[in-house]
Write a protein that holds these residues in place. Sequence first.
Motif, PDB file in Angstrom:
ATOM      1  N   THR A  93       0.829  -1.203   0.000  1.00  0.00           N
ATOM      2  CA  THR A  93       0.000   0.000   0.000  1.00  0.00           C
ATOM      3  C   THR A  93       0.864   1.254   0.000  1.00  0.00           C
ATOM      4  O   THR A  93       0.538   2.254  -0.636  1.00  0.00           O
ATOM      5  CB  THR A  93      -0.934  -0.005   1.221  1.00  0.00           C
ATOM      6  OG1 THR A  93      -1.713  -1.204   1.213  1.00  0.00           O
ATOM      7  CG2 THR A  93      -1.878   1.199   1.194  1.00  0.00           C
ATOM      8  N   GLU A  94       1.978   1.215   0.719  1.00  0.00           N
ATOM      9  CA  GLU A  94       2.904   2.353   0.684  1.00  0.00           C
ATOM     10  C   GLU A  94       3.462   2.557  -0.712  1.00  0.00           C
ATOM     11  O   GLU A  94       3.645   3.695  -1.166  1.00  0.00           O
ATOM     12  CB  GLU A  94       4.030   2.127   1.686  1.00  0.00           C
ATOM     13  CG  GLU A  94       3.578   2.205   3.144  1.00  0.00           C
ATOM     14  CD  GLU A  94       4.689   1.890   4.123  1.00  0.00           C
ATOM     15  OE1 GLU A  94       5.729   1.347   3.679  1.00  0.00           O
ATOM     16  OE2 GLU A  94       4.534   2.174   5.331  1.00  0.00           O
ATOM     17  N   SER A  95       3.724   1.454  -1.413  1.00  0.00           N
ATOM     18  CA  SER A  95       4.183   1.559  -2.800  1.00  0.00           C
ATOM     19  C   SER A  95       3.093   2.148  -3.682  1.00  0.00           C
ATOM     20  O   SER A  95       3.369   2.964  -4.576  1.00  0.00           O
ATOM     21  CB  SER A  95       4.596   0.170  -3.314  1.00  0.00           C
ATOM     22  OG  SER A  95       4.966   0.220  -4.673  1.00  0.00           O
ATOM     23  N   ALA A  96       1.836   1.757  -3.420  1.00  0.00           N
ATOM     24  CA  ALA A  96       0.720   2.296  -4.203  1.00  0.00           C
ATOM     25  C   ALA A  96       0.566   3.790  -3.972  1.00  0.00           C
ATOM     26  O   ALA A  96       0.190   4.541  -4.879  1.00  0.00           O
ATOM     27  CB  ALA A  96      -0.571   1.565  -3.834  1.00  0.00           C
ATOM     28  N   GLN A  97       0.851   4.229  -2.752  1.00  0.00           N
ATOM     29  CA  GLN A  97       0.773   5.654  -2.449  1.00  0.00           C
ATOM     30  C   GLN A  97       1.722   6.455  -3.343  1.00  0.00           C
ATOM     31  O   GLN A  97       1.407   7.563  -3.781  1.00  0.00           O
ATOM     32  CB  GLN A  97       1.120   5.878  -0.977  1.00  0.00           C
ATOM     33  CG  GLN A  97       0.981   7.319  -0.513  1.00  0.00           C
ATOM     34  CD  GLN A  97       1.301   7.465   0.967  1.00  0.00           C
ATOM     35  OE1 GLN A  97       2.168   6.766   1.502  1.00  0.00           O
ATOM     36  NE2 GLN A  97       0.603   8.362   1.646  1.00  0.00           N
ATOM     37  N   GLU A  98       2.883   5.887  -3.640  1.00  0.00           N
ATOM     38  CA  GLU A  98       3.865   6.577  -4.474  1.00  0.00           C
ATOM     39  C   GLU A  98       3.520   6.492  -5.954  1.00  0.00           C
ATOM     40  O   GLU A  98       3.809   7.419  -6.712  1.00  0.00           O
ATOM     41  CB  GLU A  98       5.257   5.979  -4.239  1.00  0.00           C
ATOM     42  CG  GLU A  98       5.744   6.101  -2.797  1.00  0.00           C
ATOM     43  CD  GLU A  98       7.070   5.377  -2.579  1.00  0.00           C
ATOM     44  OE1 GLU A  98       7.586   4.815  -3.574  1.00  0.00           O
ATOM     45  OE2 GLU A  98       7.569   5.385  -1.443  1.00  0.00           O
ATOM     46  N   ASN A  99       2.900   5.387  -6.386  1.00  0.00           N
ATOM     47  CA  ASN A  99       2.726   5.145  -7.820  1.00  0.00           C
ATOM     48  C   ASN A  99       1.335   5.470  -8.359  1.00  0.00           C
ATOM     49  O   ASN A  99       1.208   5.792  -9.547  1.00  0.00           O
ATOM     50  CB  ASN A  99       3.044   3.668  -8.128  1.00  0.00           C
ATOM     51  CG  ASN A  99       4.503   3.340  -7.932  1.00  0.00           C
ATOM     52  OD1 ASN A  99       5.339   3.670  -8.765  1.00  0.00           O
ATOM     53  ND2 ASN A  99       4.823   2.685  -6.829  1.00  0.00           N
ATOM     54  N   GLY A 156      -0.748   7.848  -6.978  1.00  0.00           N
ATOM     55  CA  GLY A 156      -1.020   9.273  -6.833  1.00  0.00           C
ATOM     56  C   GLY A 156      -2.398   9.550  -6.264  1.00  0.00           C
ATOM     57  O   GLY A 156      -2.925   8.818  -5.417  1.00  0.00           O
ATOM     58  N   GLY A 157      -3.027  10.627  -6.769  1.00  0.00           N
ATOM     59  CA  GLY A 157      -4.315  11.068  -6.239  1.00  0.00           C
ATOM     60  C   GLY A 157      -5.461  10.141  -6.542  1.00  0.00           C
ATOM     61  O   GLY A 157      -6.532  10.262  -5.949  1.00  0.00           O
ATOM     62  N   ALA A 158      -5.272   9.187  -7.467  1.00  0.00           N
ATOM     63  CA  ALA A 158      -6.352   8.261  -7.807  1.00  0.00           C
ATOM     64  C   ALA A 158      -6.640   7.286  -6.670  1.00  0.00           C
ATOM     65  O   ALA A 158      -7.695   6.658  -6.630  1.00  0.00           O
ATOM     66  CB  ALA A 158      -5.999   7.480  -9.070  1.00  0.00           C
ATOM     67  N   PHE A 159      -5.720   7.162  -5.732  1.00  0.00           N
ATOM     68  CA  PHE A 159      -5.859   6.177  -4.666  1.00  0.00           C
ATOM     69  C   PHE A 159      -5.709   6.857  -3.315  1.00  0.00           C
ATOM     70  O   PHE A 159      -4.717   7.541  -3.059  1.00  0.00           O
ATOM     71  CB  PHE A 159      -4.784   5.096  -4.846  1.00  0.00           C
ATOM     72  CG  PHE A 159      -4.813   4.015  -3.808  1.00  0.00           C
ATOM     73  CD1 PHE A 159      -5.897   3.161  -3.708  1.00  0.00           C
ATOM     74  CD2 PHE A 159      -3.759   3.858  -2.932  1.00  0.00           C
ATOM     75  CE1 PHE A 159      -5.928   2.167  -2.759  1.00  0.00           C
ATOM     76  CE2 PHE A 159      -3.774   2.866  -1.971  1.00  0.00           C
ATOM     77  CZ  PHE A 159      -4.867   2.008  -1.889  1.00  0.00           C
ATOM     78  N   ASP A 160      -6.689   6.665  -2.422  1.00  0.00           N
ATOM     79  CA  ASP A 160      -6.669   7.281  -1.097  1.00  0.00           C
ATOM     80  C   ASP A 160      -5.798   6.428  -0.170  1.00  0.00           C
ATOM     81  O   ASP A 160      -6.296   5.657   0.657  1.00  0.00           O
ATOM     82  CB  ASP A 160      -8.092   7.400  -0.558  1.00  0.00           C
ATOM     83  CG  ASP A 160      -8.128   8.119   0.796  1.00  0.00           C
ATOM     84  OD1 ASP A 160      -7.095   8.690   1.181  1.00  0.00           O
ATOM     85  OD2 ASP A 160      -9.184   8.100   1.447  1.00  0.00           O
ATOM     86  N   ALA A 161      -4.466   6.571  -0.312  1.00  0.00           N
ATOM     87  CA  ALA A 161      -3.547   5.734   0.454  1.00  0.00           C
ATOM     88  C   ALA A 161      -3.531   6.117   1.931  1.00  0.00           C
ATOM     89  O   ALA A 161      -3.236   5.280   2.779  1.00  0.00           O
ATOM     90  CB  ALA A 161      -2.147   5.837  -0.130  1.00  0.00           C
ATOM     91  N   THR A 162      -3.844   7.364   2.247  1.00  0.00           N
ATOM     92  CA  THR A 162      -3.804   7.797   3.646  1.00  0.00           C
ATOM     93  C   THR A 162      -4.795   7.006   4.493  1.00  0.00           C
ATOM     94  O   THR A 162      -4.460   6.459   5.544  1.00  0.00           O
ATOM     95  CB  THR A 162      -4.104   9.298   3.752  1.00  0.00           C
ATOM     96  OG1 THR A 162      -3.136  10.026   2.988  1.00  0.00           O
ATOM     97  CG2 THR A 162      -4.051   9.751   5.198  1.00  0.00           C
ATOM     98  N   THR A 163      -6.033   6.926   4.012  1.00  0.00           N
ATOM     99  CA  THR A 163      -7.055   6.155   4.723  1.00  0.00           C
ATOM    100  C   THR A 163      -6.696   4.681   4.756  1.00  0.00           C
ATOM    101  O   THR A 163      -6.852   4.007   5.782  1.00  0.00           O
ATOM    102  CB  THR A 163      -8.418   6.346   4.058  1.00  0.00           C
ATOM    103  OG1 THR A 163      -8.775   7.726   4.090  1.00  0.00           O
ATOM    104  CG2 THR A 163      -9.493   5.532   4.763  1.00  0.00           C
ATOM    105  N   ALA A 164      -6.207   4.169   3.624  1.00  0.00           N
ATOM    106  CA  ALA A 164      -5.850   2.751   3.544  1.00  0.00           C
ATOM    107  C   ALA A 164      -4.750   2.410   4.538  1.00  0.00           C
ATOM    108  O   ALA A 164      -4.836   1.412   5.264  1.00  0.00           O
ATOM    109  CB  ALA A 164      -5.412   2.407   2.123  1.00  0.00           C
TER     110      ALA A 164
END
Length: 345
Positions: free
Chosen positions: A183-189, A191-199
Amino acid sequence: MSEHASPAEPAFDPELPQRVHDELHFRHDELLRAGDERQWTRELSAGQRWTEALLLSALSAVPAFAVLWAASVFFLPLTIIAGILLVMLVFGAFGYNPALGFFVLTASAGLVSLVVWLGPQATVHTISGGVWLAGTFFAARYALRDAGERLPHVYRDHYVVPADLHPVERGMLGRVQVVVDLTESAQENLGGAFDATTALRTLQAQEWALAQLFLRRSHLARDLERREREAVSDAVQRSLDPQRSSLQRVRADAEERVARIESYGRTVADALVKQREWEQVRENLSRDEAYGDLLFDTEGAPEQRGEGVPEDSALRAVRESRDESVRRALDEVRWLSEAQDVLDR
């Protein structure tokens, strides 16, 4: 998702201050086991450390003034004694090793030259100031003592060490941490399309809750195994059946939750693949014009220049596939957030 188990790392309370979390992560080899005894139970505040440093620095002025008085009153005898000691040191150094003797002789000559150049009074003040500066240095070192070493002891209840867990629970914790890293990797790749903070907030809360559950279960499992070994009859073994059943049900429930977290991880991994796919298709389509120009310049190819799938249509299809994968991942995050409420009960 990888089929191989990943080694578990320490799990930390997500409510820890970031400063403490980073220091504990850095000092992961110093984290205490469940049975280890604490040496400290609180941190020293910055105010306490400054007070100690200033007080000890002031106290170091006492030996500095003592040196100032002694050197002023007994300067001549002390100079004679120091000269004799330097001569003995030079001869001793030459006797041990000629190179060392030459070095000591050079240093001694430099020291004597400095004293002659400064004069008696300046030399006395220089020595006294050096004593005070040395005292201040060690005062600062004392005030900063155990600044980092205290944290693993002070925050003992805010982390779980994998070595304290049963191998099965340790493996499950490692599987959860793989998803957190993904998920941390998804946060970097993504971008704004994915709410990584909540995840990430949800996953870290799940990881911590499961780690605490695994620690309690592992402690009870070791206690149960001890009593099973000490059982003197089948009747004693049968009396332990309810406890075995409880531990099995807890493990089964935890396995179900970990499997659901891994299901979320697979949707994130799929979204990352779709993101990379979209980036590569976009890059490939951006180069179509150069290849078309080359083909146009080839004899007999003008009529083929306009063939092919339109850029917008091809890119849109890949992007929509990527967006659908991200939506599935976000739906999984909502489920995990709801499941956290049940886990906390």
